[in-house]
Write a protein that holds these residues in place. Structure first.
Motif, PDB file in Angstrom:
ATOM      1  N   PHE A 223      67.643  14.335-103.502  1.00  0.00           N
ATOM      2  CA  PHE A 223      67.121  14.669-102.180  1.00  0.00           C
ATOM      3  C   PHE A 223      67.054  16.176-101.961  1.00  0.00           C
ATOM      4  N   ALA A 224      68.018  16.912-102.499  1.00  0.00           N
ATOM      5  CA  ALA A 224      68.003  18.373-102.367  1.00  0.00           C
ATOM      6  C   ALA A 224      66.815  18.964-103.118  1.00  0.00           C
ATOM      7  N   ILE A 225      66.566  18.468-104.326  1.00  0.00           N
ATOM      8  CA  ILE A 225      65.436  18.958-105.119  1.00  0.00           C
ATOM      9  C   ILE A 225      64.119  18.586-104.431  1.00  0.00           C
ATOM     10  N   ALA A 226      64.024  17.354-103.922  1.00  0.00           N
ATOM     11  CA  ALA A 226      62.809  16.923-103.225  1.00  0.00           C
ATOM     12  C   ALA A 226      62.552  17.781-101.994  1.00  0.00           C
ATOM     13  N   ALA A 227      63.600  18.105-101.237  1.00  0.00           N
ATOM     14  CA  ALA A 227      63.437  18.942-100.048  1.00  0.00           C
ATOM     15  C   ALA A 227      62.977  20.346-100.422  1.00  0.00           C
ATOM     16  N   LEU A 228      63.540  20.915-101.496  1.00  0.00           N
ATOM     17  CA  LEU A 228      63.110  22.241-101.957  1.00  0.00           C
ATOM     18  C   LEU A 228      61.659  22.227-102.416  1.00  0.00           C
ATOM     19  N   MET A 229      61.279  21.176-103.165  1.00  0.00           N
ATOM     20  CA  MET A 229      59.896  21.080-103.627  1.00  0.00           C
ATOM     21  C   MET A 229      58.945  21.015-102.444  1.00  0.00           C
ATOM     22  N   LEU A 230      59.301  20.235-101.428  1.00  0.00           N
ATOM     23  CA  LEU A 230      58.460  20.114-100.247  1.00  0.00           C
ATOM     24  C   LEU A 230      58.371  21.437 -99.499  1.00  0.00           C
ATOM     25  N   ALA A 231      59.487  22.129 -99.396  1.00  0.00           N
ATOM     26  CA  ALA A 231      59.508  23.398 -98.667  1.00  0.00           C
ATOM     27  C   ALA A 231      58.679  24.466 -99.367  1.00  0.00           C
TER      28      ALA A 231
ATOM     29  N   TYR B 118      51.035  26.417-101.235  1.00  0.00           N
ATOM     30  CA  TYR B 118      49.947  26.053-102.131  1.00  0.00           C
ATOM     31  C   TYR B 118      49.197  24.803-101.701  1.00  0.00           C
ATOM     32  N   ALA B 119      49.757  24.024-100.840  1.00  0.00           N
ATOM     33  CA  ALA B 119      49.181  22.721-100.529  1.00  0.00           C
ATOM     34  C   ALA B 119      47.992  22.841 -99.585  1.00  0.00           C
ATOM     35  N   GLY B 120      47.118  21.882 -99.679  1.00  0.00           N
ATOM     36  CA  GLY B 120      45.996  21.792 -98.750  1.00  0.00           C
ATOM     37  C   GLY B 120      44.813  22.622 -99.156  1.00  0.00           C
TER      38      GLY B 120
ATOM     39  N   TRP C 222      45.869  15.787-116.113  1.00  0.00           N
ATOM     40  CA  TRP C 222      47.313  15.789-116.370  1.00  0.00           C
ATOM     41  C   TRP C 222      47.980  16.900-115.564  1.00  0.00           C
ATOM     42  N   ALA C 223      47.336  18.066-115.514  1.00  0.00           N
ATOM     43  CA  ALA C 223      47.882  19.169-114.710  1.00  0.00           C
ATOM     44  C   ALA C 223      47.852  18.807-113.227  1.00  0.00           C
ATOM     45  N   ASP C 224      46.769  18.187-112.776  1.00  0.00           N
ATOM     46  CA  ASP C 224      46.667  17.765-111.375  1.00  0.00           C
ATOM     47  C   ASP C 224      47.748  16.744-111.035  1.00  0.00           C
ATOM     48  N   PHE C 225      48.027  15.829-111.947  1.00  0.00           N
ATOM     49  CA  PHE C 225      49.069  14.828-111.749  1.00  0.00           C
ATOM     50  C   PHE C 225      50.439  15.492-111.614  1.00  0.00           C
ATOM     51  N   ALA C 226      50.758  16.408-112.532  1.00  0.00           N
ATOM     52  CA  ALA C 226      52.064  17.077-112.497  1.00  0.00           C
ATOM     53  C   ALA C 226      52.228  17.924-111.237  1.00  0.00           C
ATOM     54  N   LEU C 227      51.202  18.690-110.893  1.00  0.00           N
ATOM     55  CA  LEU C 227      51.283  19.545-109.709  1.00  0.00           C
ATOM     56  C   LEU C 227      51.242  18.735-108.416  1.00  0.00           C
ATOM     57  N   GLY C 228      50.716  17.521-108.477  1.00  0.00           N
ATOM     58  CA  GLY C 228      50.674  16.665-107.308  1.00  0.00           C
ATOM     59  C   GLY C 228      52.055  16.353-106.749  1.00  0.00           C
TER      60      GLY C 228
ATOM     61  N   ILE D  85      44.869  20.545-107.435  1.00  0.00           N
ATOM     62  CA  ILE D  85      43.867  21.425-108.048  1.00  0.00           C
ATOM     63  C   ILE D  85      42.520  20.749-108.206  1.00  0.00           C
ATOM     64  N   ARG D  86      42.476  19.430-108.235  1.00  0.00           N
ATOM     65  CA  ARG D  86      41.210  18.706-108.369  1.00  0.00           C
ATOM     66  C   ARG D  86      40.548  18.446-107.024  1.00  0.00           C
ATOM     67  N   GLU D  87      41.274  18.689-105.943  1.00  0.00           N
ATOM     68  CA  GLU D  87      40.764  18.450-104.594  1.00  0.00           C
ATOM     69  C   GLU D  87      40.275  17.015-104.420  1.00  0.00           C
ATOM     70  N   ASP D  88      41.033  16.068-105.004  1.00  0.00           N
ATOM     71  CA  ASP D  88      40.634  14.661-104.929  1.00  0.00           C
ATOM     72  C   ASP D  88      41.654  13.780-104.221  1.00  0.00           C
ATOM     73  N   ASP D  89      42.690  14.390-103.627  1.00  0.00           N
ATOM     74  CA  ASP D  89      43.666  13.584-102.898  1.00  0.00           C
ATOM     75  C   ASP D  89      43.033  12.977-101.650  1.00  0.00           C
ATOM     76  N   LEU D  90      43.485  11.787-101.317  1.00  0.00           N
ATOM     77  CA  LEU D  90      43.017  11.124-100.104  1.00  0.00           C
ATOM     78  C   LEU D  90      43.581  11.839 -98.882  1.00  0.00           C
ATOM     79  N   ASN D  91      42.825  11.811 -97.801  1.00  0.00           N
ATOM     80  CA  ASN D  91      43.318  12.238 -96.501  1.00  0.00           C
ATOM     81  C   ASN D  91      42.842  11.189 -95.500  1.00  0.00           C
ATOM     82  N   PHE D  92      43.227  11.345 -94.242  1.00  0.00           N
ATOM     83  CA  PHE D  92      42.866  10.326 -93.267  1.00  0.00           C
ATOM     84  C   PHE D  92      41.347  10.217 -93.102  1.00  0.00           C
ATOM     85  N   ASP D  93      40.623  11.308 -93.292  1.00  0.00           N
ATOM     86  CA  ASP D  93      39.151  11.276 -93.201  1.00  0.00           C
ATOM     87  C   ASP D  93      38.532  10.411 -94.307  1.00  0.00           C
TER      88      ASP D  93
END
Length: 192
Positions: A5-13, A18-20, A168-174, A180-188
């Motif tokens: 949980f600590a690592i997940a919180a740091l990754m999110l922070a 870079y996100a979005g 593979w890079a997009d998967f890891a960075l996801g 990086i592929r700009e293919d993630d789903l969003n509410f739109d």
């Protein structure tokens, strides 16, 4: 478990920088990113590879380490194929044409003329060295992946398997919410 949980919180922070999308005046919707995190990771995992299986008048043997290291030849006169392909193409289609290539040099008159809704139709006619600038290889909208690694083999029954290194890079960075592929789903994505 506490370390996880600590690592997940740091990754999110730290992923916030870079996100979005970088669109002036548009902020990152973190609720959207968190709500669709798991579906986007599953879709990114499915993007890692392509598989095609076909039947019809076809003879083909190809080994490819990107389009610049492509060795093989093939002929098809209306081969029906099932696709799980690059840029999230899923469905059936009919291919015809011919190609040959030896390392980076080759010729091709090949087309996917008919297909289901989620399979992009294309015609590729070229002689010489392929380049990633060609429309059919457009990284965001193209029907084919210039950087694919894999091969195909067949006579009457045909099959191909390819890996997509940038996916593979997009998967890891996801996992850090970097797309990086700009293919993630969003509410739109669900309003279309």
């Amino acid at each position: 478990m506490k370390k996880f949980f600590a690592i997940a919180a740091l990754m999110l922070a730290f992923s916030g920088a870079y996100a979005g999308e970088v669109v002036p005046g548009k902020e990152t919707n973190w609720g959207e990113k968190i709500a669709l995190y798991l579906p986007n990771r599953i879709l990114d995992a499915l993007d890692l590879f392509s598989v095609t299986v076909g039947v019809g008048p076809v003879a083909e043997a190809r080994l490819m380490g990107t389009r610049l290291a492509d060795i093989g030849a093939g002929y098809s006169a209306g081969t029906y194929k099932l696709y799980k392909d690059f840029n999230r193409q899923y469905g059936i289609g009919v291919e015809d044409g011919w190609y040959w290539s030896f390392v980076a040099i080759g010729e091709e008159e090949y087309a996917l003329r008919e297909g289901s809704l989620l399979v992009d139709k294309y015609v590729e006619c070229r002689a010489g060295v392929p380049t990633p600038e060609m429309r059919v290889y457009n990284y965001y909208t193209g029907a084919r992946d210039f950087w694919a690694i894999g091969g195909s083999l067949g006579f009457i029954v045909d099959a191909g398997v390819y890996l997509h290194p940038i996916e593979w890079a997009d998967f890891a960075l996801g996992f850090l919410m970097i797309d990086i592929r700009e293919d993630d789903l969003n509410f739109d994505s669900f309003n279309r």
